[in-house]
Design a protein around this motif. Structure first.
Motif, short mmCIF file in Angstrom:
data_model
loop_
_atom_site.label_atom_id
_atom_site.label_comp_id
_atom_site.label_asym_id
_atom_site.label_seq_id
_atom_site.Cartn_x
_atom_site.Cartn_y
_atom_site.Cartn_z
N LYS A 182 26.23 -0.24 -45.28
CA LYS A 182 26.61 -1.66 -45.43
C LYS A 182 28.12 -1.80 -45.59
O LYS A 182 28.74 -2.70 -45.00
N LEU A 183 28.70 -0.92 -46.39
CA LEU A 183 30.15 -0.98 -46.61
C LEU A 183 30.91 -0.73 -45.32
O LEU A 183 31.96 -1.33 -45.08
N LEU A 184 30.38 0.16 -44.48
CA LEU A 184 31.08 0.54 -43.25
C LEU A 184 30.66 -0.29 -42.04
O LEU A 184 31.25 -0.17 -40.96
N GLY A 185 29.61 -1.11 -42.20
CA GLY A 185 29.15 -1.95 -41.10
C GLY A 185 28.46 -1.18 -39.99
O GLY A 185 28.62 -1.49 -38.80
N ILE A 186 27.69 -0.16 -40.38
CA ILE A 186 26.96 0.62 -39.38
C ILE A 186 25.48 0.67 -39.74
O ILE A 186 25.09 0.24 -40.83
N GLU A 187 24.67 1.19 -38.83
CA GLU A 187 23.23 1.25 -39.03
C GLU A 187 22.80 2.66 -39.46
O GLU A 187 23.47 3.64 -39.16
N MET A 188 21.64 2.73 -40.12
CA MET A 188 21.10 4.04 -40.54
C MET A 188 20.83 4.93 -39.33
O MET A 188 20.90 6.15 -39.42
N SER A 189 20.55 4.32 -38.19
CA SER A 189 20.30 5.10 -36.96
C SER A 189 21.56 5.82 -36.48
O SER A 189 21.48 6.74 -35.66
N GLN A 190 22.71 5.41 -37.00
CA GLN A 190 23.98 6.03 -36.61
C GLN A 190 24.43 7.12 -37.58
O GLN A 190 25.55 7.60 -37.51
N VAL A 191 23.52 7.50 -38.49
CA VAL A 191 23.84 8.47 -39.53
C VAL A 191 23.25 9.84 -39.23
O VAL A 191 22.10 9.94 -38.80
N VAL A 192 24.02 10.88 -39.46
CA VAL A 192 23.51 12.25 -39.52
C VAL A 192 23.57 12.67 -40.98
O VAL A 192 24.63 12.64 -41.61
N ALA A 193 22.41 13.00 -41.56
CA ALA A 193 22.34 13.45 -42.96
C ALA A 193 21.95 14.91 -42.98
O ALA A 193 21.00 15.32 -42.31
N VAL A 194 22.68 15.70 -43.76
CA VAL A 194 22.47 17.15 -43.79
C VAL A 194 22.25 17.61 -45.23
O VAL A 194 22.97 17.18 -46.15
N GLY A 195 21.27 18.50 -45.43
CA GLY A 195 21.03 19.01 -46.78
C GLY A 195 20.12 20.21 -46.80
O GLY A 195 19.71 20.73 -45.76
N ASP A 196 19.80 20.65 -48.02
CA ASP A 196 18.99 21.86 -48.17
C ASP A 196 17.89 21.75 -49.22
O ASP A 196 17.03 22.63 -49.30
N SER A 197 17.89 20.69 -50.03
CA SER A 197 16.95 20.61 -51.15
C SER A 197 16.18 19.30 -51.15
O SER A 197 16.45 18.40 -50.34
#
Length: 256
Positions: A182-197
């Motif tokens: 919301k702050l950046l004015g983009i959609e969740m579909s434009q996100v790459v989320a990376v993690g391990d846990s």
């Protein structure tokens, strides 16, 4: 003329950082390439702000940050945007459970991290963000998990297979990334989320592309869209090279 993915949300421990708690030169190089290509890079961590900030400074990031599993959101470094607090009465209850089992615990206040060694009992006089337990005893950890689930109203995850982390219900990294979008004015579909846990799981499931590290817990790998090299093998560099900058090149080529 824009890349398909606009935001790269990075867990820190076991993901961005290798086992020596360092960001390797290769990973730094590829993060800089992503930033230069106009991709927002956001740290999304269970750590407190003061523990995460030196790494943001090393990378030269000025973007929003997600700390304490989403309990604190920063519009930019040092500018708090939103904070989700836990009821002190609940912290008291969680503390008593830790004492009942005789296991290691820690609790994040807005000021510092308290644990079994420095606990002073002043619960009502502080603002609380997260509580955690750690035990190598699988049976105790399972009993503890069942007890916490019975309490209700809690977001229960982990940052290693031997701990449990508790935030307010609905407060997790996916929520945090949604607010950053919301702050950046983009959609969740434009996100790459990376993690391990498990504290990365909600974000990996919600993002346009959810990526598990090669060292990720099995559940996280099963739920991810892709699995890359481990945190000791520059997995983040692989994410950027393979899934973000290559996508940008393809999209730019198509638009042109």
């Amino acid at each position: 003329m824009t890349a398909k993915y606009r935001l790269l949300a990075l867990d820190m421990d076991g993901t961005l950082l290798n086992d020596e708690q360092q960001i390797t030169p290769k990973t730094v190089e590829w993060i800089q390439k992503a930033v230069d290509a106009g991709v927002h890079v956001c740290l999304s961590t269970g750590r407190a702000f003061r523990s995460a900030m030196p790494y943001a400074e090393q990378l030269g990031l000025k973007t929003p940050m997600i700390t304490v599993n989403g309990s604190e959101l920063w519009r930019e470094p040092f500018e708090l945007y939103r904070r989700s607090l836990m009821d002190p009465a609940l912290i008291q209850q969680l503390y008593e459970i830790a004492e009942e089992y005789g296991i290691w615990f820690w609790a994040y206040s807005t000021e510092q991290v308290y644990n079994r060694n420095n606990w002073d009992g002043d619960i009502m006089g502080r603002e609380w963000l997260k509580f955690g337990y750690s035990t190598e005893d699988d049976e105790i950890r399972h009993k503890l998990l069942m007890q916490l689930m019975d309490l209700g109203g809690l977001e229960i995850t982990n940052s290693t297979p031997t701990n449990l982390e508790i935030n307010p219900l609905g407060v997790n990294k996916a929520y945090g990334i949604g607010e950053v979008c919301k702050l950046l004015g983009i959609e969740m579909s434009q996100v790459v989320a990376v993690g391990d846990s498990l504290n990365d799981l909600a974000a990996i499931q919600a993002a346009g592309l959810g990526v598990a590290m090669g060292n990720a817990q099995e559940t996280v790998q099963q739920e991810a869209d892709a699995v890359v090299a481990s945190n000791n093998e520059d997995g983040i560099a692989e994410v950027i090279e393979k899934y973000i900058l290559s996508e940008a090149e393809v999209t730019l080529g198509t638009d042109c």
